[in-house]
Design an enzyme around this catalytic site. Structure first.
Site, mmCIF file in Angstrom:
data_model
loop_
_atom_site.group_PDB
_atom_site.id
_atom_site.type_symbol
_atom_site.label_atom_id
_atom_site.label_comp_id
_atom_site.label_asym_id
_atom_site.label_seq_id
_atom_site.Cartn_x
_atom_site.Cartn_y
_atom_site.Cartn_z
ATOM 1 N N PRO A 94 0.830 -1.214 0.000
ATOM 2 C CA PRO A 94 0.000 0.000 0.000
ATOM 3 C C PRO A 94 0.858 1.254 0.000
ATOM 4 O O PRO A 94 1.843 1.352 0.737
ATOM 5 C CB PRO A 94 -0.793 -0.124 1.304
ATOM 6 C CG PRO A 94 -0.882 -1.586 1.532
ATOM 7 C CD PRO A 94 0.427 -2.162 1.036
ATOM 8 N N CYS A 95 0.480 2.220 -0.844
ATOM 9 C CA CYS A 95 1.367 3.358 -1.076
ATOM 10 C C CYS A 95 0.829 4.674 -0.548
ATOM 11 O O CYS A 95 1.437 5.716 -0.773
ATOM 12 C CB CYS A 95 1.630 3.504 -2.578
ATOM 13 S SG CYS A 95 0.140 3.787 -3.560
ATOM 14 N N GLN A 96 -0.293 4.670 0.193
ATOM 15 C CA GLN A 96 -0.841 5.947 0.657
ATOM 16 C C GLN A 96 0.160 6.724 1.494
ATOM 17 O O GLN A 96 0.244 7.948 1.417
ATOM 18 C CB GLN A 96 -2.117 5.713 1.481
ATOM 19 C CG GLN A 96 -3.287 5.185 0.677
ATOM 20 C CD GLN A 96 -3.323 3.675 0.660
ATOM 21 O OE1 GLN A 96 -2.316 3.023 0.902
ATOM 22 N NE2 GLN A 96 -4.477 3.113 0.368
ATOM 23 N N PHE A 150 3.224 6.978 1.142
ATOM 24 C CA PHE A 150 4.354 7.501 0.391
ATOM 25 C C PHE A 150 3.946 8.499 -0.679
ATOM 26 O O PHE A 150 4.790 8.995 -1.416
ATOM 27 C CB PHE A 150 5.123 6.350 -0.272
ATOM 28 C CG PHE A 150 5.448 5.236 0.678
ATOM 29 C CD1 PHE A 150 6.198 5.475 1.807
ATOM 30 C CD2 PHE A 150 4.985 3.957 0.447
ATOM 31 C CE1 PHE A 150 6.502 4.459 2.683
ATOM 32 C CE2 PHE A 150 5.277 2.919 1.313
ATOM 33 C CZ PHE A 150 6.039 3.171 2.444
ATOM 34 N N ASN A 161 6.149 0.676 -6.350
ATOM 35 C CA ASN A 161 5.501 1.648 -5.480
ATOM 36 C C ASN A 161 5.437 3.007 -6.190
ATOM 37 O O ASN A 161 5.951 3.157 -7.293
ATOM 38 C CB ASN A 161 6.225 1.768 -4.138
ATOM 39 C CG ASN A 161 5.242 1.897 -2.980
ATOM 40 O OD1 ASN A 161 4.623 2.937 -2.816
ATOM 41 N ND2 ASN A 161 5.093 0.841 -2.207
#
Length: 361
Positions: free
Chosen positions: A82-84, A86, A124
């Site tokens: 999950p990239c929220q 970053f 990512n």
């Protein structure tokens, strides 16, 4: 080693799979995806519908042990945590190494360490490279080198360079234990525009919910559109969110490539500080260019290049390079988010083809 690999099925494991964008790229390249893991119920429903032969597990990755999904050495493990945490907007507010959502990459490392695949692909957002001034990337690399993967490649790739009609930059970290040095995939000769991607899809109205509609008769049909619909006879899942009339009225003032700044101030009274609006809000796609990032396109209110409405589910899927026979499951909000979260399959396909070429020739 190369001869043995060439004689066996190339098998992969997709963790943090979402709806299956990377899996689609892997399958198209010639990799059989045996297992997929994701915590999102609707995303796994989509995955199972489109990949009935893959064992898809709906669990928190922290509750899944590597030997639960694979009892032998796979050819490749791939995925994007999950990239929220970053994203650019998030890191400005909370650049915190102690935040649990920023440590999900450790689960990826665990799978690689225990399964010892020939290759891995970590993906990512571009912001991952800047998080905590690059400390996270260095820690990730160190952990993978320690796990037995000294040959690492890292780069930020733009999807529009690889046949995707969208400007979308993603970070990739790729490694293997075969003493092979991965190199940049070959870029496409031509940029695919929004017009080339969407011209044959049906005209729609605000809030339309048409399950199946005929394609427009476009001559010549772009090579991109032809590929997207090669297994389909009609456009499906033509779902458009219902916007209020005052929102549609704002759309009318925005020309291709423009955003909220083209809207008369008298129509933006509900914004307390108009100057703080994000540049991606109320953006009408430019038909002569690749699309801007297709993230949560409903919340950003991305506008169709010619019609005064938001994008349909099928249009957003096209711009992400999902073919028209890829069917999404769940609520409309969920399906929109699944598309926005996905790695563009064509970008993934280019990477996996490069890996196979380097490995088996």
């Amino acid at each position: 080693m190369r001869k043995k690999l060439a004689e066996k099925t190339l098998e992969g494991i997709d963790i943090f799979s979402g709806a299956g964008g990377m899996s689609l790229g892997a399958e198209s390249a010639g990799i059989r995806v045996r297992f997929a893991v994701d915590i999102d119920t609707y995303a796994i429903q989509t995955y199972q519908y489109n990949y009935p032969e893959t064992h898809a597990i709906c669990k928190d990755i922290k509750e899944v042990s590597p030997d639960e999904v694979c009892s032998s050495q796979p050819f490749i493990v791939f995925g994007g945590p999950p990239c929220q945490g970053f994203s650019n907007s998030y890191t400005r507010r909370n650049e915190d190494l102690e935040n649990p959502r920023n440590w999900m990459f450790k689960q990826f490392v665990q799978f690689v360490q225990e399964l010892q695949p020939c290759w891995f692909v970590f993906e990512n957002v571009e912001g991952f490279t800047r998080f905590c001034k690059g400390k996270l990337v260095e820690e990730l690399k160190a952990a993978l080198i320690k796990a037995g993967y000294p040959h690492l490649y890292s780069n930020v790739l733009n999807a529009s360079d690889f046949g995707v009609p969208q400007t979308r930059k993603r970070f990739f970290l790729i490694g293997n234990n075969l003493e092979i040095q991965f190199t940049d995939p070959v870029k496409s000769n031509n940029i695919v525009t929004v017009h080339e991607a969407l011209a044959d899809l049906p005209s729609l109205k605000n809030g339309e919910q048409s399950e199946k509609l005929p394609y427009k008769d476009i001559v010549p049909l772009s090579r991109y559109a032809a590929r997207m619909r090669q297994n389909s006879v009609s456009s499906v899942q033509n779902f458009v969110s219902q916007n209020k009339e005052y929102v549609i009225e704002r759309y009318k003032y925005i020309r291709p490539g423009q955003n909220w700044q083209a809207i008369p101030e008298s129509l933006m009274q509900n914004y307390k500080d108009r100057d703080r609006c994000h540049t991606g809000i109320y953006r009408r796609l430019d038909p002569a260019m690749p699309a801007v990032v297709i993230a949560n396109y409903r919340k950003n209110m991305l506008i169709h290049p010619f019609e005064d409405r938001g994008l349909s589910l099928r249009e957003a899927a096209r711009l992400q390079s999902f073919p028209d026979d890829f069917i999404f499951q769940g609520t409309l909000d969920s399906m929109q988010q699944q598309i926005g979260n996905a790695v563009p399959p064509l970008l993934a396909e280019k990477i996996f083809k490069q890996i196979i070429q380097l490995t088996v020739g």
